[in-house]
Design an enzyme around this catalytic site. Structure first.
Site, mmCIF file in Angstrom:
data_model
loop_
_atom_site.group_PDB
_atom_site.id
_atom_site.type_symbol
_atom_site.label_atom_id
_atom_site.label_comp_id
_atom_site.label_asym_id
_atom_site.label_seq_id
_atom_site.Cartn_x
_atom_site.Cartn_y
_atom_site.Cartn_z
ATOM 1 N N THR A 1 -49.406 12.254 24.428
ATOM 2 C CA THR A 1 -48.556 12.396 23.225
ATOM 3 C C THR A 1 -47.841 13.859 22.639
ATOM 4 O O THR A 1 -48.894 14.809 22.933
ATOM 5 C CB THR A 1 -50.003 12.484 22.106
ATOM 6 O OG1 THR A 1 -50.517 10.825 22.510
ATOM 7 C CG2 THR A 1 -49.592 12.729 20.774
ATOM 8 N N LYS B 1 -46.385 7.658 17.001
ATOM 9 C CA LYS B 1 -47.448 8.181 17.359
ATOM 10 C C LYS B 1 -47.980 8.869 16.153
ATOM 11 O O LYS B 1 -49.484 9.442 15.692
ATOM 12 C CB LYS B 1 -48.021 8.474 18.758
ATOM 13 C CG LYS B 1 -48.868 9.513 19.006
ATOM 14 C CD LYS B 1 -49.693 8.329 19.148
ATOM 15 C CE LYS B 1 -51.473 8.683 19.044
ATOM 16 N NZ LYS B 1 -51.524 9.675 20.815
ATOM 17 N N LYS C 1 -54.146 18.966 18.517
ATOM 18 C CA LYS C 1 -53.216 19.391 18.870
ATOM 19 C C LYS C 1 -51.700 18.009 18.754
ATOM 20 O O LYS C 1 -51.142 18.964 18.126
ATOM 21 C CB LYS C 1 -53.039 19.349 20.603
ATOM 22 C CG LYS C 1 -51.943 19.395 21.304
ATOM 23 C CD LYS C 1 -51.041 18.158 21.844
ATOM 24 C CE LYS C 1 -52.011 16.982 22.326
ATOM 25 N NZ LYS C 1 -51.150 15.826 23.175
#
Length: 288
Positions: free
Chosen positions: A97, A172, A240
């Site tokens: 990711t 995502k 994050k």
């Protein structure tokens, strides 16, 4: 069957690579901690490489699942990066990711070598990786995706090309935006129900059958009610991801007030010592 490499044997990469081997693909693995790669080989066969560059040599497809943009650039473009051994016709598939910008940069770098790049972040967590039922959202060229998809399905139940390079990462981001709001709503609902003196297990059982039902409720509601957070997708990793989301929103002008607020709630959880707690630990800050 393909000849492949897998870079990064964390909680996601370790079982993903295992599924590739179980499906009959020839797998070479690399991990920053070499002992972990050796352990994987002892359990699954294949080969362990000492650098990403070595792992990529002669491979049809190189997979990666590492921590963040910096880690990704290091294993691809660093001095011992895999891109040094990409050849014409080979393919790099990134399950990290990361940012859409990193995906576009690596797509361009691969193309200069006559190779291809697909950004392919996943959803489904550690359990999805262990059970081979991840959802994979991809960005890249159609020809590259067509080559990647049947191999990706070794550890996925759904895989789809969402658009050009970076589109997988953007999808995502949508996923993480939705999860952030859902978990906060579920946390507030459970907190309210407790204050109201309700039987929370009974409440969750009945409302999960209606419009409030979600994956989070089905898979995290019971453990949230029990105050169990020492598993799952860590708060540090969610922050994050949300940092990437909020950075992209500043670029494209999207307004994400709830996402920004929940990000700050996760910062509170970190200050409580919950860096490695599951994302469902948003409830803990309401009950502190």
């Amino acid at each position: 069957m393909a000849k492949v490499a897998f870079l990064g044997l964390g909680v996601m990469g370790y079982p993903m690579a295992r599924h590739l081997a179980a499906k009959g693909h020839e797998v070479t693995v690399y991990n920053r901690t070499a002992e972990k790669a050796d352990k994987w080989v002892s359990e699954n066969g294949g080969w362990a490489a000492r650098t990403p560059r070595e792992a990529a040599e002669g491979q049809e497809i190189v997979f990666a699942c590492v921590g963040n943009d910096d880690d990704l650039r290091q294993v691809t473009l660093g001095p011992d990066g895999a891109f040094h051994n990409l050849t014409a016709g080979s393919l790099f598939v990134d399950h990290t990711t990361a940012s859409a910008e990193a995906a576009r940069d690596l797509h361009a770098a691969a193309k200069q070598k006559g190779a291809a790049f697909v950004d392919a972040p996943v959803s489904g967590g550690q359990a999805g990786a262990e059970n081979g039922v991840l959802t994979v959202m991809c960005g890249g060229d159609e020809e590259a995706y067509a080559k990647a998809e049947p191999v990706i399905m070794s550890f996925a139940r759904a895989c789809r090309l969402m658009g050009p390079a970076g589109a997988g990462q953007l999808t995502k981001m949508v996923n993480q935006i939705c999860i952030a709001g859902l978990v906060q709503g579920l946390s507030e609902g459970i907190h309210f129900g407790k204050k109201a003196g309700l039987d929370i297990e009974a409440v969750l059982d009945v409302i999960s059958k209606g419009a409030a039902g979600s994956w989070q409720m089905e898979n995290r509601g019971k453990t949230m009610n029990q105050g169990k957070f020492d598993f799952g997708f860590a708060v540090d990793w969610m922050r994050k991801d949300l940092s990437i989301v909020l950075g992209e929103a500043r670029k494209n002008g999207a307004s994400l007030p709830i996402t920004a607020l929940v990000d700050q709630f996760y910062a509170e959880v970190q200050r409580m010592g919950g860096n490695r707690w599951d994302t469902s630990s948003l409830l803990a800050r309401l009950e502190k």
